[in-house]
Design an enzyme around this catalytic site. Structure first.
Site, PDB file in Angstrom:
ATOM      1  CG  ASP A 267      -1.983   0.977   1.270  1.00  0.00           C
ATOM      2  OD1 ASP A 267      -2.904   0.833   0.466  1.00  0.00           O
ATOM      3  OD2 ASP A 267      -1.943   1.909   2.106  1.00  0.00           O
TER       4      ASP A 267
ATOM      5  CD  GLU B  32      -2.263   2.388  -3.512  1.00  0.00           C
ATOM      6  OE1 GLU B  32      -3.404   2.795  -3.740  1.00  0.00           O
ATOM      7  OE2 GLU B  32      -1.745   2.419  -2.368  1.00  0.00           O
TER       8      GLU B  32
HETATM    9  C1  NOJ Z   1      -4.525   2.933  -0.621  1.00  0.00           C
HETATM   10  C2  NOJ Z   1      -5.656   1.978  -0.457  1.00  0.00           C
HETATM   11  O1  NOJ Z   1      -5.894   1.325  -1.673  1.00  0.00           O
HETATM   12  C3  NOJ Z   1      -6.845   2.783   0.018  1.00  0.00           C
HETATM   13  O2  NOJ Z   1      -8.028   2.049   0.004  1.00  0.00           O
HETATM   14  C4  NOJ Z   1      -6.526   3.297   1.393  1.00  0.00           C
HETATM   15  O3  NOJ Z   1      -7.588   4.132   1.828  1.00  0.00           O
HETATM   16  C5  NOJ Z   1      -5.235   4.092   1.390  1.00  0.00           C
HETATM   17  N1  NOJ Z   1      -4.176   3.456   0.677  1.00  0.00           N
HETATM   18  C6  NOJ Z   1      -4.753   4.300   2.787  1.00  0.00           C
HETATM   19  O4  NOJ Z   1      -4.250   3.082   3.284  1.00  0.00           O
END
Ligand code: NOJ
Length: 530
Positions: free
Chosen positions: A194, A251
């Site tokens: 993440d 990500e």
């Molecule tokens: C990215 C995640 O995909 C999202 O759903 C989340 O709210 C944020 N990061 C914070 O962790």
């Protein structure tokens, strides 16, 4: 060298809270997912990415974690998780889990200790506390700093309930190494990281200049040492249910491919999501640029960027492609877009064509749960049922992401559509007109989105070109996307307003919509045998 499993894998994203509810508490869970594994096996996916299922107060639907090495009671137990790994492996499906290293929950024991230990205490060093905030804004809206009772401020790039870790404190990398090993020891085939580019912040915490491309909490140099160390750990796990090393996918919402390239070095992350595709309007020219950027990153480093049409943060693809395409270029707009109703039949036609693009391109692909059913964004969630912190942090100005996280419709004519086996209040409401979108309804309709996905995934497995087959663009009109894959595969999509001729001497293997004799109508794609 053997091709690692993730290079052309089709991964299905399970948003567990909305997948299948075994104990009728209104939220999906691990036993619910286990009971639906045969659905995923018959769909034809290679792996599942599971959104966070760890103990959490659920202020950000599980991305606010209090214990990284356990299962939240609402989702089941660690035994359920082990059973899931085993059942999935028996069906040839790997499991990828989410690692959330940027922040934890404000209820995490470390943050609670930091709050009670007070200013200047060692416990505060694990987070980013300061006597005065800078100008950074939370990605969910509002300031990125919240003041504590003793006057200090702490940084949170997301909700105030998600304090950012101080990654320069040795306890933080040490804990995440344990977390990584914990899930790898449980047999996961890979991890999704993440916010992989925000863990370290510029040490000076300078104000952000909104006119400058430099974001002081992006892409700090220390990240590369960290990912090199994680890669060594991932590579040290082999065998068990599946051969080969473990994968990792980051990500990173990059706009400039040059900023992504360093992460994809041979000894760092093997994959990044191709999130650019989610923010690209439905035009042949723009799609082609983004596809080429990703291919450039892929060939230079040996790593890859799987294709993505949807996830739990972005307006559903059938809704996104049915609105004015000028609206979809920026992530902030993406969060607000929920407010703009579009033309769903246009969006669905385009989403069908987009699915054939996704699955014909070289490399891996991610399918977000429900996109294979063509679920639209649910726009009419009453304000008092909304959950996304974005909605609350912007006083409702940005509706947030709830509309793409609605519990899955499996069967039946009324909510909960087989999501649970009895009538109940689901954590987010389901629309009353989804009977025709259920899995059961679509399985018996040869023209359904689900059957399109099933056919495409079957052909993808069978066609010799759709593994490693070389891709070459075919020169066509400005509004068409056309390429070949060796040997003998052709792709052709018409994104223009007028029908165009399908290349002669080719046989149609699969079409995203009805053809007009030898013509390909607008917003339609075909797979061809050449
Ligand atoms: C990215 C995640 O995909 C999202 O759903 C989340 O709210 C944020 N990061 C914070 O962790």
């Amino acid at each position: 060298m053997a091709v690692p499993w993730w290079r052309d894998a089709v991964v299905y994203q399970v948003y567990l809270r909305s997948f299948a509810d075994s104990d009728a508490n209104g939220e999906g869970d691990l036993p619910g997912l286990r009971s639906r594994l045969t659905y995923l096996a018959s769909l034809g996916v290679d792996a599942i990415w599971l959104n966070p299922f760890y103990p959490s107060p659920m202020r950000d639907s599980g991305y606010d974690i209090t214990d990284y090495c356990d299962v939240d009671g609402r989702f089941g137990t660690l035994t359920d998780f082990r059973d899931l790994i085993e059942d999935a492996a028996a069906l040839g499906i790997r499991i990828i889990v989410d690692i959330v290293p940027n922040h934890c929950s404000s209820e995490h024991p470390w943050f609670q200790q930091a709050l009670s230990a007070g200013p200047e205490s060692p416990a505060r060093e694990r987070f980013i506390f300061r006597d005065a905030p800078n100008n950074w804004q939370s990605i969910f809206g509002g300031p990125a700093w919240t003041q504590t009772a003793d006057g200090q401020w702490y940084l949170h790039l997301f909700d105030a309930s998600q304090p950012d870790f101080n990654w320069r404190h040795p306890d933080v990398p040490a804990m995440f190494e344990q977390v990584l090993r914990f899930w790898l020891n449980h047999g996961v085939a890979g991890v999704r990281i993440d916010m992989a580019n925000t863990l370290f912040k510029d040490t000076e915490l300078p104000d952000r200049d909104m006119a400058s491309p430099v974001v002081p909490y992006y892409d700090q140099p220390e990240l590369h040492g960290l990912y090199r160390s994680w890669r060594k750990i991932l590579d040290s796990y082999r065998g068990d249910a599946f051969p080969g090393p473990r994968g990792a996918i980051g990500e990173i919402w990059f706009t400039n491919p040059d900023s992504a390239r360093p992460y994809l070095a041979k000894d760092e992350l093997p994959q990044l999501f191709n999130l650019r595709l989610l923010l690209t309007p439905w035009t042949a020219r723009e799609l082609r640029v983004v596809i080429d950027e990703a291919r450039g990153l892929t060939t230079r480093s040996g790593a890859s960027l799987p294709w993505v049409l949807g996830n739990h943060d972005i307006t559903r693809v059938v809704s996104r492609l049915g609105i004015d395409q000028a609206l979809i270029r920026h992530p902030t707009d993406a969060l607000r877009r929920g407010m703009v109703p579009g033309d769903l039949s246009l969006g669905t036609r385009r989403a069908r064509a987009a699915a054939l693009v996704l699955l014909a391109l070289p490399g891996g692909a991610y399918i977000y749960q429900g996109d294979e059913l063509g679920l639209p964004e649910y726009l009419d969630i009453p304000a008092d049922r909304r959950q996304d912190p974005t909605f609350y942090r912007t006083d409702g100005a940005a509706v947030g992401r709830d509309g793409c996280r609605i519990p899955m419709p499996w069967s039946g004519d009324v909510p909960p559509y087989g999501f649970a086996d009895r009538p109940l209040r689901t954590w987010l409401p389901q629309p009353s007109d989804w009977a025709r979108l259920t899995v059961a309804a679509q399985l018996s309709d040869p023209e359904s989105m689900l059957n399109l996905y099933r056919a495409a995934l079957r052909l993808r497995r069978e066609h010799p070109a759709l593994g490693d087959g070389e891709m070459t663009w075919t020169e066509t009109g400005a509004d068409q996307l056309a390429f070949t894959r060796d040997p003998g595969f052709g792709f052709f999509a018409n994104l223009g307003d007028e029908p165009v001729g399908i290349p002669p001497s080719s046989r149609v293997l699969l079409s995203s919509g009805p053809l007009e004799g030898p013509l390909l109508p607008p917003d339609t794609a075909v797979w061809l045998q050449q």
